[in-house]
Motif scaffolding. Sequence first.
Motif, PDB file in Angstrom:
ATOM      1  N   ALA A 229       0.687  -1.123  -0.033  1.00 38.76           N
ATOM      2  CA  ALA A 229      -0.060  -0.092  -0.140  1.00 38.76           C
ATOM      3  C   ALA A 229       1.021   1.252  -0.052  1.00 38.76           C
ATOM      4  N   ASP A 230       0.427   2.301  -0.718  1.00 34.80           N
ATOM      5  CA  ASP A 230       0.985   3.685  -0.713  1.00 34.80           C
ATOM      6  C   ASP A 230       0.470   4.639   0.466  1.00 34.80           C
ATOM      7  N   GLU A 231      -0.601   4.162   0.831  1.00 32.63           N
ATOM      8  CA  GLU A 231      -1.494   5.003   1.922  1.00 32.63           C
ATOM      9  C   GLU A 231      -2.305   4.099   2.615  1.00 32.63           C
ATOM     10  N   ILE A 232      -2.609   4.220   3.894  1.00 36.81           N
ATOM     11  CA  ILE A 232      -3.491   3.568   4.743  1.00 36.81           C
ATOM     12  C   ILE A 232      -4.171   4.450   5.826  1.00 36.81           C
ATOM     13  N   PHE A 233      -5.479   4.550   5.841  1.00 35.65           N
ATOM     14  CA  PHE A 233      -6.220   5.275   6.519  1.00 35.65           C
ATOM     15  C   PHE A 233      -7.213   4.472   7.580  1.00 35.65           C
ATOM     16  N   ILE A 234      -7.946   4.907   8.636  1.00 34.00           N
ATOM     17  CA  ILE A 234      -9.112   4.272   9.319  1.00 34.00           C
ATOM     18  C   ILE A 234     -10.042   5.309   9.424  1.00 34.00           C
ATOM     19  N   THR A 235     -11.206   4.834   9.647  1.00 39.67           N
ATOM     20  CA  THR A 235     -12.438   5.741  10.007  1.00 39.67           C
ATOM     21  C   THR A 235     -13.497   5.154  11.099  1.00 39.67           C
ATOM     22  N   ASN A 236     -13.996   6.080  11.616  1.00 39.54           N
ATOM     23  CA  ASN A 236     -15.278   5.683  12.400  1.00 39.54           C
ATOM     24  C   ASN A 236     -16.001   7.028  12.749  1.00 39.54           C
ATOM     25  N   ALA A 237     -17.141   6.712  13.183  1.00 36.40           N
ATOM     26  CA  ALA A 237     -18.055   8.037  13.404  1.00 36.40           C
ATOM     27  C   ALA A 237     -17.514   9.214  14.287  1.00 36.40           C
ATOM     28  N   LEU A 238     -16.502   8.868  15.254  1.00 35.07           N
ATOM     29  CA  LEU A 238     -15.926   9.846  16.113  1.00 35.07           C
ATOM     30  C   LEU A 238     -14.735  10.372  15.314  1.00 35.07           C
ATOM     31  N   MET A 239     -13.851   9.689  14.819  1.00 39.14           N
ATOM     32  CA  MET A 239     -12.562  10.164  14.385  1.00 39.14           C
ATOM     33  C   MET A 239     -12.343  11.401  13.662  1.00 39.14           C
ATOM     34  N   PRO A 240     -13.013  11.675  12.453  1.00 30.54           N
ATOM     35  CA  PRO A 240     -13.944  10.446  11.680  1.00 30.54           C
ATOM     36  C   PRO A 240     -12.941   9.830  10.590  1.00 30.54           C
ATOM     37  N   VAL A 241     -11.692  10.464  10.422  1.00 31.39           N
ATOM     38  CA  VAL A 241     -10.814   9.820   9.723  1.00 31.39           C
ATOM     39  C   VAL A 241      -9.342  10.213  10.152  1.00 31.39           C
ATOM     40  N   LEU A 242      -8.470   9.017  10.160  1.00 30.62           N
ATOM     41  CA  LEU A 242      -7.178   9.046  10.832  1.00 30.62           C
ATOM     42  C   LEU A 242      -6.230   8.351   9.845  1.00 30.62           C
ATOM     43  N   PRO A 243      -4.970   9.080   9.692  1.00 31.54           N
ATOM     44  CA  PRO A 243      -3.905   8.324   8.848  1.00 31.54           C
ATOM     45  C   PRO A 243      -3.126   7.219   9.412  1.00 31.54           C
ATOM     46  N   VAL A 244      -2.603   6.307   8.885  1.00 32.97           N
ATOM     47  CA  VAL A 244      -1.997   5.039   9.558  1.00 32.97           C
ATOM     48  C   VAL A 244      -0.729   5.417   9.051  1.00 32.97           C
ATOM     49  N   VAL A 245       0.369   5.460  10.085  1.00 33.72           N
ATOM     50  CA  VAL A 245       1.894   5.738   9.871  1.00 33.72           C
ATOM     51  C   VAL A 245       2.715   4.593   9.949  1.00 33.72           C
ATOM     52  N   GLU A 246       2.105   3.530  10.715  1.00 29.28           N
ATOM     53  CA  GLU A 246       2.947   2.380  11.058  1.00 29.28           C
ATOM     54  C   GLU A 246       2.289   1.273  11.284  1.00 29.28           C
ATOM     55  N   ILE A 247       2.631  -0.013  10.762  1.00 37.03           N
ATOM     56  CA  ILE A 247       2.024  -1.276  11.271  1.00 37.03           C
ATOM     57  C   ILE A 247       3.033  -2.431  11.465  1.00 37.03           C
ATOM     58  N   ASP A 248       3.342  -2.457  12.572  1.00 35.20           N
ATOM     59  CA  ASP A 248       4.507  -3.574  13.306  1.00 35.20           C
ATOM     60  C   ASP A 248       5.647  -3.283  12.373  1.00 35.20           C
ATOM     61  N   ASN A 249       6.148  -2.050  12.643  1.00 32.73           N
ATOM     62  CA  ASN A 249       7.646  -1.645  12.171  1.00 32.73           C
ATOM     63  C   ASN A 249       7.626  -1.223  10.638  1.00 32.73           C
ATOM     64  N   ARG A 250       6.619  -1.133   9.896  1.00 33.74           N
ATOM     65  CA  ARG A 250       6.567  -0.988   8.640  1.00 33.74           C
ATOM     66  C   ARG A 250       5.734   0.683   8.424  1.00 33.74           C
ATOM     67  N   PHE A 251       6.328   1.325   7.916  1.00 32.42           N
ATOM     68  CA  PHE A 251       6.140   3.072   7.942  1.00 32.42           C
ATOM     69  C   PHE A 251       5.310   3.248   6.466  1.00 32.42           C
ATOM     70  N   TYR A 252       4.439   4.169   6.828  1.00 30.33           N
ATOM     71  CA  TYR A 252       3.791   4.609   5.599  1.00 30.33           C
ATOM     72  C   TYR A 252       3.631   6.490   5.776  1.00 30.33           C
ATOM     73  N   ARG A 253       4.187   6.853   4.721  1.00 29.41           N
ATOM     74  CA  ARG A 253       4.262   8.333   4.690  1.00 29.41           C
ATOM     75  C   ARG A 253       3.215   9.151   4.061  1.00 29.41           C
ATOM     76  N   SER A 254       2.487   8.689   2.931  1.00 32.33           N
ATOM     77  CA  SER A 254       1.823   9.240   2.254  1.00 32.33           C
ATOM     78  C   SER A 254       0.432   9.658   2.946  1.00 32.33           C
ATOM     79  N   ARG A 255      -0.316  11.034   2.705  1.00 27.80           N
ATOM     80  CA  ARG A 255      -1.406  11.383   3.023  1.00 27.80           C
ATOM     81  C   ARG A 255      -2.102  11.841   2.078  1.00 27.80           C
ATOM     82  N   THR A 256      -1.853  11.775   0.845  1.00 22.50           N
ATOM     83  CA  THR A 256      -2.754  12.087  -0.342  1.00 22.50           C
ATOM     84  C   THR A 256      -4.303  11.962  -0.364  1.00 22.50           C
ATOM     85  N   LEU A 257      -4.681  10.919  -0.032  1.00 20.42           N
ATOM     86  CA  LEU A 257      -6.284  10.670   0.013  1.00 20.42           C
ATOM     87  C   LEU A 257      -6.764  11.227   1.314  1.00 20.42           C
TER      88      LEU A 257
END
Length: 270
Positions: A229-257
Amino acid sequence: MIWINGQPQEHLSVRDRAVQFGDGCFTTARIEQGKVFDLRAHLERLQQACERLLIRDVDWQALRQEMKIAAATRTTGVLKVIVSRGVGGRGYSASGCQQASRIIMLSDYPTHYHQLRQTGVRLALSTIRLGRNPQLAGIKHLNRLEQVLIRTELEQTGADEALVLDTQGLLVECCAANLFWRKGEEVFTPDVTQAGVNGIQRQRVMRLLAAQGVRVREVSVPPQILEQADEIFITNALMPVLPVVEIDNRFYRSRTLFNRINEHDFQGNL
Protein backbone atom coordinates in the motif's frame (compact mmCIF):
# COMPACT_ATOMS: atom_id res chain seq x y z
CA MET A 1 -26.11 11.47 31.78
CA ILE A 2 -28.05 8.30 31.02
CA TRP A 3 -31.67 7.96 29.92
CA ILE A 4 -33.60 4.68 29.83
CA ASN A 5 -36.87 4.79 27.91
CA GLY A 6 -36.86 8.56 28.12
CA GLN A 7 -36.27 8.78 31.87
CA PRO A 8 -32.98 9.97 33.49
CA GLN A 9 -31.77 6.88 35.38
CA GLU A 10 -28.86 4.46 35.52
CA HIS A 11 -30.60 1.24 36.57
CA LEU A 12 -31.62 -1.36 33.97
CA SER A 13 -33.56 -4.46 34.94
CA VAL A 14 -31.41 -7.58 35.21
CA ARG A 15 -34.20 -9.26 33.25
CA ASP A 16 -33.55 -7.03 30.24
CA ARG A 17 -32.27 -9.15 27.37
CA ALA A 18 -29.35 -6.77 26.85
CA VAL A 19 -28.09 -8.01 30.21
CA GLN A 20 -29.15 -11.64 29.74
CA PHE A 21 -27.96 -12.25 26.19
CA GLY A 22 -26.55 -9.09 24.62
CA ASP A 23 -29.80 -9.14 22.64
CA GLY A 24 -29.72 -5.79 20.93
CA CYS A 25 -27.71 -3.28 18.92
CA PHE A 26 -26.08 0.12 19.32
CA THR A 27 -24.63 3.12 17.56
CA THR A 28 -22.22 5.86 18.64
CA ALA A 29 -22.51 9.38 17.25
CA ARG A 30 -20.73 12.71 17.51
CA ILE A 31 -22.45 15.72 19.00
CA GLU A 32 -21.60 18.96 17.24
CA GLN A 33 -23.12 22.31 18.23
CA GLY A 34 -25.74 20.54 20.30
CA LYS A 35 -26.92 18.28 17.49
CA VAL A 36 -26.42 14.63 16.58
CA PHE A 37 -24.09 14.52 13.61
CA ASP A 38 -25.71 12.44 10.83
CA LEU A 39 -28.78 11.65 12.94
CA ARG A 40 -30.67 10.06 10.08
CA ALA A 41 -27.84 7.65 9.28
CA HIS A 42 -27.56 6.55 12.91
CA LEU A 43 -31.29 5.89 13.15
CA GLU A 44 -31.22 3.97 9.88
CA ARG A 45 -28.32 1.88 11.22
CA LEU A 46 -30.33 0.99 14.32
CA GLN A 47 -33.42 0.20 12.26
CA GLN A 48 -31.48 -2.06 9.92
CA ALA A 49 -29.87 -3.87 12.84
CA CYS A 50 -33.23 -4.36 14.55
CA GLU A 51 -34.66 -5.77 11.34
CA ARG A 52 -31.76 -8.22 11.12
CA LEU A 53 -32.17 -9.21 14.78
CA LEU A 54 -35.98 -9.41 14.48
CA ILE A 55 -36.42 -6.79 17.22
CA ARG A 56 -39.83 -5.16 16.93
CA ASP A 57 -41.86 -2.77 19.05
CA VAL A 58 -39.25 0.02 18.95
CA ASP A 59 -40.71 3.49 19.39
CA TRP A 60 -38.57 5.16 16.73
CA GLN A 61 -40.27 8.53 17.00
CA ALA A 62 -39.58 8.66 20.74
CA LEU A 63 -35.99 7.56 20.22
CA ARG A 64 -35.33 10.25 17.62
CA GLN A 65 -36.70 12.92 19.95
CA GLU A 66 -34.73 11.57 22.93
CA MET A 67 -31.50 11.65 20.91
CA LYS A 68 -32.11 15.27 19.90
CA ILE A 69 -32.96 16.33 23.45
CA ALA A 70 -29.88 14.58 24.89
CA ALA A 71 -27.56 16.13 22.28
CA ALA A 72 -28.93 19.60 22.98
CA THR A 73 -27.51 19.44 26.51
CA ARG A 74 -23.94 19.61 25.14
CA THR A 75 -22.03 21.62 22.58
CA THR A 76 -19.76 18.68 21.72
CA GLY A 77 -19.53 15.12 22.94
CA VAL A 78 -20.44 11.52 22.23
CA LEU A 79 -23.94 10.05 22.21
CA LYS A 80 -24.31 6.27 22.46
CA VAL A 81 -27.67 4.67 21.79
CA ILE A 82 -28.54 1.10 22.71
CA VAL A 83 -31.70 -0.71 21.66
CA SER A 84 -32.43 -4.04 23.33
CA ARG A 85 -35.32 -6.42 22.86
CA GLY A 86 -36.44 -5.43 26.34
CA VAL A 87 -37.78 -7.48 29.25
CA GLY A 88 -39.54 -10.76 28.68
CA GLY A 89 -39.19 -14.27 27.40
CA ARG A 90 -37.87 -17.36 29.10
CA GLY A 91 -34.45 -18.70 28.29
CA TYR A 92 -33.52 -17.84 24.73
CA SER A 93 -37.14 -17.42 23.68
CA ALA A 94 -38.18 -13.82 22.98
CA SER A 95 -41.82 -14.66 23.49
CA GLY A 96 -43.37 -12.19 25.91
CA CYS A 97 -41.16 -9.21 25.07
CA GLN A 98 -43.63 -6.35 24.78
CA GLN A 99 -41.47 -3.26 24.31
CA ALA A 100 -37.87 -2.69 23.21
CA SER A 101 -35.65 -0.79 25.64
CA ARG A 102 -34.07 2.53 24.58
CA ILE A 103 -30.86 3.55 26.33
CA ILE A 104 -29.03 6.82 25.68
CA MET A 105 -25.66 7.73 27.19
CA LEU A 106 -23.61 10.93 26.95
CA SER A 107 -19.84 11.22 27.35
CA ASP A 108 -16.98 13.58 26.48
CA TYR A 109 -15.45 13.60 23.02
CA PRO A 110 -12.15 11.62 22.92
CA THR A 111 -9.73 14.50 22.41
CA HIS A 112 -6.79 12.21 21.56
CA TYR A 113 -8.30 11.94 18.06
CA HIS A 114 -7.23 15.54 17.46
CA GLN A 115 -3.61 14.61 18.19
CA LEU A 116 -3.73 11.41 16.14
CA ARG A 117 -4.95 13.40 13.16
CA GLN A 118 -1.54 15.12 13.24
CA THR A 119 0.78 12.32 14.37
CA GLY A 120 -0.95 9.42 12.65
CA VAL A 121 -1.99 6.04 13.99
CA ARG A 122 0.18 3.02 14.75
CA LEU A 123 -1.47 -0.35 14.18
CA ALA A 124 -0.53 -3.73 15.64
CA LEU A 125 -1.78 -7.04 14.22
CA SER A 126 -4.12 -8.67 16.72
CA THR A 127 -3.95 -12.37 17.49
CA ILE A 128 -7.70 -12.33 18.26
CA ARG A 129 -9.74 -13.34 15.21
CA LEU A 130 -13.31 -12.37 14.35
CA GLY A 131 -15.76 -15.19 13.77
CA ARG A 132 -17.47 -15.27 10.36
CA ASN A 133 -21.26 -15.00 10.52
CA PRO A 134 -23.11 -13.35 7.62
CA GLN A 135 -26.31 -13.09 9.69
CA LEU A 136 -24.62 -10.72 12.15
CA ALA A 137 -21.88 -9.23 9.97
CA GLY A 138 -22.08 -5.52 9.22
CA ILE A 139 -24.29 -4.50 12.16
CA LYS A 140 -23.25 -3.25 15.60
CA HIS A 141 -24.91 -5.86 17.80
CA LEU A 142 -24.29 -5.97 21.55
CA ASN A 143 -22.13 -9.10 21.47
CA ARG A 144 -18.73 -7.37 21.66
CA LEU A 145 -16.57 -9.90 23.51
CA GLU A 146 -14.26 -10.22 20.51
CA GLN A 147 -13.63 -6.48 20.59
CA VAL A 148 -13.13 -6.54 24.37
CA LEU A 149 -10.43 -9.18 23.96
CA ILE A 150 -8.85 -7.29 21.05
CA ARG A 151 -8.75 -4.08 23.08
CA THR A 152 -7.35 -5.84 26.12
CA GLU A 153 -4.55 -7.31 24.02
CA LEU A 154 -3.95 -3.96 22.29
CA GLU A 155 -3.42 -2.23 25.64
CA GLN A 156 -0.40 -4.48 26.21
CA THR A 157 1.29 -2.98 23.15
CA GLY A 158 2.43 0.53 22.29
CA ALA A 159 0.08 0.76 19.31
CA ASP A 160 -2.94 3.04 18.96
CA GLU A 161 -5.26 0.57 17.24
CA ALA A 162 -5.41 -3.09 16.28
CA LEU A 163 -5.43 -4.61 12.81
CA VAL A 164 -8.00 -7.41 12.95
CA LEU A 165 -8.43 -10.52 10.80
CA ASP A 166 -11.22 -13.08 10.61
CA THR A 167 -10.85 -16.79 11.34
CA GLN A 168 -9.69 -17.38 7.77
CA GLY A 169 -6.84 -14.89 8.18
CA LEU A 170 -8.39 -12.18 5.99
CA LEU A 171 -8.46 -8.45 6.73
CA VAL A 172 -11.67 -7.16 8.30
CA GLU A 173 -11.19 -3.92 10.25
CA CYS A 174 -9.62 -2.44 13.36
CA CYS A 175 -10.89 -2.83 16.92
CA ALA A 176 -13.12 0.24 16.67
CA ALA A 177 -12.63 1.50 13.12
CA ASN A 178 -12.88 0.56 9.47
CA LEU A 179 -9.84 0.25 7.24
CA PHE A 180 -8.97 1.74 3.84
CA TRP A 181 -5.80 1.69 1.76
CA ARG A 182 -4.57 3.11 -1.53
CA LYS A 183 -2.25 1.53 -4.07
CA GLY A 184 -1.52 3.99 -6.85
CA GLU A 185 -4.90 5.26 -8.02
CA GLU A 186 -6.85 2.29 -6.62
CA VAL A 187 -8.57 2.35 -3.22
CA PHE A 188 -9.56 -0.71 -1.23
CA THR A 189 -11.45 -1.63 1.94
CA PRO A 190 -12.07 -5.08 3.45
CA ASP A 191 -15.31 -6.85 2.63
CA VAL A 192 -17.50 -6.98 5.77
CA THR A 193 -20.26 -9.32 4.62
CA GLN A 194 -18.86 -12.20 6.68
CA ALA A 195 -17.49 -10.35 9.73
CA GLY A 196 -16.97 -6.82 11.00
CA VAL A 197 -19.01 -3.61 10.96
CA ASN A 198 -20.19 -1.59 7.99
CA GLY A 199 -19.54 1.74 9.68
CA ILE A 200 -21.44 4.93 8.94
CA GLN A 201 -18.19 6.78 8.24
CA ARG A 202 -17.02 3.92 6.04
CA GLN A 203 -20.15 4.38 3.94
CA ARG A 204 -19.67 8.16 3.82
CA VAL A 205 -16.09 7.85 2.59
CA MET A 206 -17.14 5.41 -0.12
CA ARG A 207 -19.88 7.78 -1.29
CA LEU A 208 -17.53 10.77 -1.21
CA LEU A 209 -14.90 9.00 -3.31
CA ALA A 210 -17.52 7.69 -5.72
CA ALA A 211 -18.74 11.26 -6.22
CA GLN A 212 -15.16 12.15 -7.16
CA GLY A 213 -14.94 9.28 -9.63
CA VAL A 214 -12.94 6.97 -7.36
CA ARG A 215 -14.35 3.47 -6.95
CA VAL A 216 -13.52 1.74 -3.67
CA ARG A 217 -13.07 -2.01 -4.13
CA GLU A 218 -14.31 -4.22 -1.29
CA VAL A 219 -11.93 -7.15 -1.09
CA SER A 220 -11.18 -10.31 0.92
CA VAL A 221 -7.39 -10.39 1.21
CA PRO A 222 -4.68 -11.33 3.74
CA PRO A 223 -2.83 -8.62 5.72
CA GLN A 224 0.34 -9.00 3.62
CA ILE A 225 -1.40 -6.96 0.91
CA LEU A 226 -0.87 -3.86 3.05
CA GLU A 227 2.88 -4.12 2.51
CA GLN A 228 2.23 -2.91 -1.05
CA ALA A 229 0.00 0.00 0.00
CA ASP A 230 1.04 3.59 -0.67
CA GLU A 231 -1.34 4.96 1.96
CA ILE A 232 -3.59 3.64 4.73
CA PHE A 233 -6.24 5.34 6.84
CA ILE A 234 -8.97 4.32 9.27
CA THR A 235 -12.44 5.69 9.97
CA ASN A 236 -15.27 5.71 12.45
CA ALA A 237 -18.08 8.11 13.34
CA LEU A 238 -16.00 9.87 15.99
CA MET A 239 -12.52 10.11 14.42
CA PRO A 240 -13.83 10.57 11.67
CA VAL A 241 -10.67 9.83 9.55
CA LEU A 242 -7.14 9.16 10.79
CA PRO A 243 -3.96 8.42 8.79
CA VAL A 244 -1.96 5.27 9.52
CA VAL A 245 1.78 5.80 9.83
CA GLU A 246 2.96 2.38 11.03
CA ILE A 247 1.94 -1.27 11.11
CA ASP A 248 4.33 -3.49 13.08
CA ASN A 249 7.46 -1.50 12.10
CA ARG A 250 6.42 -0.90 8.49
CA PHE A 251 6.00 2.84 7.88
CA TYR A 252 3.64 4.79 5.62
CA ARG A 253 4.27 8.43 4.72
CA SER A 254 1.68 9.41 2.11
CA ARG A 255 -1.44 11.32 3.17
CA THR A 256 -2.73 12.22 -0.29
CA LEU A 257 -6.13 10.60 0.05
CA PHE A 258 -6.42 11.36 3.76
CA ASN A 259 -5.90 15.07 3.13
CA ARG A 260 -8.52 15.08 0.39
CA ILE A 261 -11.11 13.38 2.61
CA ASN A 262 -10.18 15.25 5.78
CA GLU A 263 -10.62 18.61 4.07
CA HIS A 264 -14.08 17.69 2.86
CA ASP A 265 -17.08 19.10 4.74
CA PHE A 266 -18.66 15.91 6.07
CA GLN A 267 -21.80 17.84 6.91
CA GLY A 268 -22.65 17.88 3.24
CA ASN A 269 -25.42 15.60 1.99
CA LEU A 270 -23.68 12.71 0.29
